[in-house]
Design an enzyme around this catalytic site. Sequence first.
Site, PDB file in Angstrom:
ATOM      1  N   GLY A   1     -11.567 108.348  90.622  1.00  0.00           N
ATOM      2  CA  GLY A   1     -11.517 108.048  89.199  1.00  0.00           C
ATOM      3  C   GLY A   1     -10.396 108.717  88.425  1.00  0.00           C
ATOM      4  O   GLY A   1     -10.526 108.948  87.217  1.00  0.00           O
TER       5      GLY A   1
ATOM      6  N   LEU B   1     -14.056  90.629  94.077  1.00  0.00           N
ATOM      7  CA  LEU B   1     -14.825  90.077  92.961  1.00  0.00           C
ATOM      8  C   LEU B   1     -15.301  88.665  93.285  1.00  0.00           C
ATOM      9  O   LEU B   1     -14.540  87.852  93.804  1.00  0.00           O
ATOM     10  CB  LEU B   1     -13.958  90.008  91.696  1.00  0.00           C
TER      11      LEU B   1
ATOM     12  N   HIS C   1      -2.542  98.378  90.839  1.00  0.00           N
ATOM     13  CA  HIS C   1      -2.249  98.348  92.278  1.00  0.00           C
ATOM     14  C   HIS C   1      -1.084  99.305  92.559  1.00  0.00           C
ATOM     15  O   HIS C   1      -0.069  99.268  91.852  1.00  0.00           O
ATOM     16  CB  HIS C   1      -1.891  96.923  92.716  1.00  0.00           C
TER      17      HIS C   1
ATOM     18  N   ASN D   1      -7.589 107.347  87.649  1.00  0.00           N
ATOM     19  CA  ASN D   1      -7.106 106.351  86.677  1.00  0.00           C
ATOM     20  C   ASN D   1      -8.076 106.225  85.502  1.00  0.00           C
ATOM     21  O   ASN D   1      -7.647 106.072  84.359  1.00  0.00           O
ATOM     22  CB  ASN D   1      -6.887 104.990  87.354  1.00  0.00           C
TER      23      ASN D   1
ATOM     24  N   ASN E   1      -6.069  94.866  86.820  1.00  0.00           N
ATOM     25  CA  ASN E   1      -6.177  95.723  88.007  1.00  0.00           C
ATOM     26  C   ASN E   1      -4.918  96.579  88.106  1.00  0.00           C
ATOM     27  O   ASN E   1      -3.823  96.127  87.770  1.00  0.00           O
ATOM     28  CB  ASN E   1      -6.284  94.832  89.252  1.00  0.00           C
TER      29      ASN E   1
ATOM     30  N   ASP F   1      -4.346  90.187  94.412  1.00  0.00           N
ATOM     31  CA  ASP F   1      -3.133  90.764  93.803  1.00  0.00           C
ATOM     32  C   ASP F   1      -2.104  89.710  93.399  1.00  0.00           C
ATOM     33  O   ASP F   1      -0.900  89.979  93.396  1.00  0.00           O
ATOM     34  CB  ASP F   1      -2.474  91.788  94.765  1.00  0.00           C
TER      35      ASP F   1
ATOM     36  N   ARG G   1     -25.376  89.652  99.749  1.00  0.00           N
ATOM     37  CA  ARG G   1     -24.217  89.721  98.854  1.00  0.00           C
ATOM     38  C   ARG G   1     -24.395  88.871  97.597  1.00  0.00           C
ATOM     39  O   ARG G   1     -23.985  89.252  96.500  1.00  0.00           O
ATOM     40  CB  ARG G   1     -22.983  89.257  99.639  1.00  0.00           C
TER      41      ARG G   1
HETATM   42  C1  GAR Z   1      -5.424 104.078  92.958  1.00  0.00           C
HETATM   43  O1  GAR Z   1      -4.273 104.523  93.610  1.00  0.00           O
HETATM   44  C2  GAR Z   1      -5.356 102.573  92.730  1.00  0.00           C
HETATM   45  O2  GAR Z   1      -4.058 102.131  92.454  1.00  0.00           O
HETATM   46  C3  GAR Z   1      -5.842 102.068  94.067  1.00  0.00           C
HETATM   47  O3  GAR Z   1      -6.927 102.915  94.380  1.00  0.00           O
HETATM   48  C4  GAR Z   1      -6.666 104.219  93.850  1.00  0.00           C
HETATM   49  C5  GAR Z   1      -7.874 104.712  93.088  1.00  0.00           C
HETATM   50  O4  GAR Z   1      -7.729 106.056  92.697  1.00  0.00           O
HETATM   51  N1  GAR Z   1      -6.219 100.685  93.995  1.00  0.00           N
HETATM   52  C6  GAR Z   1      -5.929  99.795  94.953  1.00  0.00           C
HETATM   53  O5  GAR Z   1      -5.375 100.086  95.989  1.00  0.00           O
HETATM   54  C7  GAR Z   1      -6.352  98.358  94.645  1.00  0.00           C
HETATM   55  N2  GAR Z   1      -5.769  97.453  95.568  1.00  0.00           N
HETATM   56  P1  GAR Z   1      -8.599 106.682  91.528  1.00  0.00           P
HETATM   57  O6  GAR Z   1     -10.078 106.419  91.875  1.00  0.00           O
HETATM   58  O7  GAR Z   1      -8.288 108.151  91.583  1.00  0.00           O
HETATM   59  O8  GAR Z   1      -8.193 106.050  90.228  1.00  0.00           O
END
Ligand code: GAR
Length: 208
Positions: A12, A94, A110, A14, A108, A151, A66
């Site tokens: 978490g 999703l 990425h 982000n 999202n 994506d 699911r």
């Molecule tokens: C982040 O680096 C995000 O960009 C990636 O997962 C991580 C989550 O970190 N997402 C993907 O790869 C989606 N394809 P966080 O839980 O510390 O935010």
Amino acid sequence: MLKIAVLVSGGGTNLQAIIDAIESGKITNTEIAVVISNNKNAYALERAKKHGIEALCISPKDYENRADFNEDFLNRLNSYNVDLVVLAGFLVVLPEKMIKTYQNRIINIHPSLIPSFCGTGFYGLKVHEGALARGVKITGATVHFVDEGTDTGPIILQKAVEVQEGDTTEVLQRRVMEQAEWVILPQAIDLIANGRVSVVDGHVLITE
Ligand code: GAR
């Protein structure tokens, strides 16, 4: 006021960047209505609770199949009446119905410059493994709207980050987060909250 739901699966960081940006005024006109994780051990849930934000876990493990999980997840998300759904490290595919219900209202983050190192199988550290294996000198992060593909939705913001000699996947992941993800995800939310983002012919337009 833009009401958002933030969907998470892991640490978490982000989510934390979004919370900090709201608290410091870098993101305006926005409130987090709920944080939802598919994983009960996600530290992201603790981060939300520490800031008095409603946090819940909806795990596929608690459902017979699911389809039941997908339906309940969508119903519970809908009950918050959010304007925008933010995928911040949410590692669940999703369901189509959710994508249709929230067309151009799901974003999202990425950890690469899409269309490089994205699509099925590219998530988290695997993205950086791919970048290092190919020997790219520049990578970065992308915020995009979510459509039916993986994506493939309209790109809102991107930021480049240099790969340095001797980088491990973990070191590169951390640099991409610090220099790109934690910057452009809050920025994209602020732009949307202030009515500056539109999608025209499948491309994002940002107005002054
Ligand atoms: C982040 O680096 C995000 O960009 C990636 O997962 C991580 C989550 O970190 N997402 C993907 O790869 C989606 N394809 P966080 O839980 O510390 O935010």
